[in-house]
Scaffold this active site. Structure first.
Site, PDB file in Angstrom:
ATOM      1  N   HIS A 164       0.838  -1.198   0.000  1.00 19.71           N
ATOM      2  CA  HIS A 164       0.000   0.000   0.000  1.00 19.71           C
ATOM      3  C   HIS A 164       0.878   1.256   0.000  1.00 19.71           C
ATOM      4  O   HIS A 164       0.456   2.314  -0.431  1.00 19.71           O
ATOM      5  CB  HIS A 164      -0.907   0.036   1.234  1.00 19.71           C
ATOM      6  CG  HIS A 164      -2.044  -0.928   1.156  1.00 19.71           C
ATOM      7  ND1 HIS A 164      -1.939  -2.226   1.563  1.00 19.71           N
ATOM      8  CD2 HIS A 164      -3.310  -0.779   0.704  1.00 19.71           C
ATOM      9  CE1 HIS A 164      -3.106  -2.835   1.371  1.00 19.71           C
ATOM     10  NE2 HIS A 164      -3.946  -1.979   0.856  1.00 19.71           N
ATOM     11  N   ASP A 197      -4.064  -5.983  -8.128  1.00 24.77           N
ATOM     12  CA  ASP A 197      -4.353  -5.326  -6.859  1.00 24.77           C
ATOM     13  C   ASP A 197      -4.594  -3.849  -7.213  1.00 24.77           C
ATOM     14  O   ASP A 197      -4.401  -3.441  -8.359  1.00 24.77           O
ATOM     15  CB  ASP A 197      -3.170  -5.491  -5.888  1.00 24.77           C
ATOM     16  CG  ASP A 197      -3.631  -5.448  -4.431  1.00 24.77           C
ATOM     17  OD1 ASP A 197      -4.717  -4.909  -4.161  1.00 24.77           O
ATOM     18  OD2 ASP A 197      -2.899  -5.965  -3.563  1.00 24.77           O
TER      19      ASP A 197
END
Lengths: 522, 76
Positions: free
Chosen positions: A260, A337
């Site tokens: 992230h 993702d």
């Protein structure tokens, strides 16, 4: 409600998982089986097969009539702000012909609202594109659970694995039966809310104790066990018409950086990956799991161009799709993702990354992110425009585009979305049984590491006082059910600020209370 | 009884255990946190910090059931 014999069988299966056979692999989903007619028991047998029709025919016809704009829209899995379909989101979905939507916690308040939202999305997307939308969510269980009001919250992966007890040679995945049941329950609940794709299970083998992002989201550190557990859960979901997506290919379990925020790098070779990280994904491919989500992780020994797995042709097409150097390839949908994560945005523009991902072999570009606002719609629209431009100027060939979109439409048809894409209405029939099952598994997961001073249960400390210290509870959701046998002083909500609660422990609670009588099932 | 969810809480856990060796630590996060615990404390893994796991942990502490889980990862 369960029929009694079934309830008994269910809990016997949990208790005696060591003697029970592993669930039969099931590659075929419940085609167009509406949740409202889902079997009322926990029988893991798939619903009856529908009348055979030439598979993929509608998908092929639809693809043939689609414009470039519509095809590019199918590639996208987008997020929208808010709990309803506001005018800006509606305009984005319909004008860009977006094919798929992912819901995050900020989109999910309660069951009725989610149902209304998925209904609006499904109507808008179907009308604008002629194809039903994939509506996806990260409903992993445990701490990554987006729908906390309107669906049962189940324990996460590692708790489920712990609840199975010690694996044996005869039963290497003792939690498989419980996971199959969980998958069926989650599948029924999501379909009832109009959600037809779950970005789960986590198929990462947690081989690095310092992993900051996978950890307890994983079924453990044994590749074969993770493979069996993930497949059992995935096939449970798919038996109820919900696409399962195993993540994060080729494995996020051995990293010490959270993608992230940064780009994790793994120096593993293909052989090393094949011996551990890839095992669950190869199993998922053989079992017929619908999707695999690729991670933003760099594997310099596999991709010499230095691109993360999501953007790497060597990884997505070579290893995953074609199974180069491995036992098998993967026929299902390849998701990225989120392209909004730091690992990608810090080095590539989102639009550029999307173009690279499609050419690398990805089918579905996840551009959604949690807590997205109105500005997120602009970011995603810009990414869409870049991919469309890449198609128009030949950077993405029409052959590649048709391959990706054809596969997406094929899976939408295969999972009956053309016939049952609309929400099926809330069904609370099973709520209590599902909640009881979740609590049962949670109770079974509690693992005693050591008790050198014989402190447990706490009631033995008669005349002493108890100080309870805990951080605030991060996960919103229903207030935990107070355990029936507890003194009321221990049953306060664990929410709020860091709490310390001194209280007399009093007398030892009466042991062997029959509070868990249901567990016996008889 | 002290609940631990992150490595940063190890100092607090040690201080509590020093003050009272009769300490129960609930690991409501990664089981690898066990490596940070003083050896004399009682330790229970609950794997996550959720309404479900806290309910189960409290039941366990109160003697509602015997612990039956097994670690799905190796701790060294």
């Amino acid at each position: 409600m369960f029929h009694k014999p079934t309830l008994c069988a269910l809990f016997c299966a949990l208790t005696l998982a060591g003697c029970a056979p592993a669930p039969a692999p099931l590659g075929e989903p419940a085609q167009s089986a509406p949740a409202s007619s889902a079997p009322e028991d926990a029988d893991p047998a798939p619903p009856a097969a529908p009348a055979p029709a030439p598979e993929g025919e509608r998908a092929r016809e639809l693809l043939a009539g689609m414009t470039d704009e519509e095809k590019v829209g199918q590639l996208f899995l987008v997020s929208i702000p808010g709990t309803g379909l506001d005018a800006a989101s509606l305009a984005f979905l319909t004008e860009a012909k977006i094919g798929n939507v992912i819901l995050f916690g900020n989109n999910c308040e309660n069951g009725a609202q989610i149902s209304a939202l998925t209904d609006s999305i499904q109507r808008a997307v179907t009308e604008a594109t002629g194809a039903p939308a994939l509506i996806a969510v990260d409903q992993e269980g445990g701490e990554v659970t987006r729908v906390t009001d309107g669906a049962t919250v189940y324990p996460g992966a590692m708790a489920f694995a712990a609840s199975g007890g010690k694996p044996t040679a005869l039963d290497p995945v003792p939690e498989a039966n419980a996971l199959r049941i969980e998958g069926e329950f989650v599948g029924e609940e999501l379909r009832a809310l109009g959600i037809n794709c779950n970005l789960a299970p986590v198929a990462d083998v947690n081989t690095n104790p310092l992993n900051p992002v996978i950890g307890v989201r994983s079924y453990g550190d044994d590749p074969e066990r993770v493979a069996g557990a993930a497949a059992a859960y995935a096939l449970g979901l798919q038996s109820r018409g919900v696409l399962a997506v195993a993540k994060h290919y080729p494995g996020h379990g051995d990293t010490s950086v959270d993608s992230h925020y940064g780009l994790p790098v793994s120096q593993k070779s293909l052989d090393e990956l094949a011996a551990a990280e890839l095992v669950p994904f190869l199993t998922a491919g053989k079992a017929g799991v619908a999707g695999v989500m690729a991670a933003h992780i760099l594997y310099p020994r596999i991709d010499p161009d230095g691109r993360p797995a999501t953007l790497s042709k060597a990884v997505l097409t070579g290893m995953l799709r074609e199974g180069e150097g491995l036992s098998n390839g993967f026929e299902g949908l390849i998701f990225t993702d989120s392209m909004r994560m730091g690992a990608v945005t810090s080095q590539y523009g989102i639009g550029n990354a999307c173009v690279l991902a499609v050419n690398a072999g990805a089918d579905i570009l996840t551009t959604g992110t949690g807590g997205d606002g109105a500005a997120g719609l602009q970011v995603q629209r810009a990414a869409y425009n870049e991919v469309l431009a890449a198609v128009k100027n030949g950077t993405i060939s029409r052959e590649t585009l048709d391959d990706r979109v054809g596969r997406i439409l094929f899976y939408k048809e295969k999972y009956g979305l053309f016939d049952g894409g609309l929400p099926l209405g809330l069904d609370h029939t099973h709520e209590e049984e599902h909640a009881r099952f979740a609590q049962e598994v949670s109770d079974k997961s509690m693992t005693l590491l050591r008790d050198p001073r014989g402190l447990l249960p706490l009631g033995t400390l008669a005349e002493e006082r108890l100080l309870a210290i805990s951080p605030p509870l991060p996960l919103s959701g229903p207030t935990p059910r107070p355990p029936p046998s507890l003194p009321s002083r221990l049953t306060g909500s664990p929410g709020g600020r860091c709490s310390s609660t001194p209280c007399p422990t009093g007398r030892r609670p009466r042991p062997a209370q029959p509070r868990r009588r249901r567990r016996t099932g008889s | 009884m002290i609940a631990m969810t992150r490595a940063e809480q190890a100092g607090l856990v040690r201080a509590v255990a020093d003050a009272n060796p009769d300490t129960v630590v609930l690991l409501l996060g990664s089981p690898y946190l066990a490596g940070l615990l003083p050896p004399e404390v009682t330790a229970v893994c609950g794997y996550e910090y959720t309404p479900l796991s806290t309910g189960s942990a409290v039941s366990l502490l109160a003697g509602g059931f015997q612990p039956r889980g097994a670690l799905p990862v190796k701790l060294d």
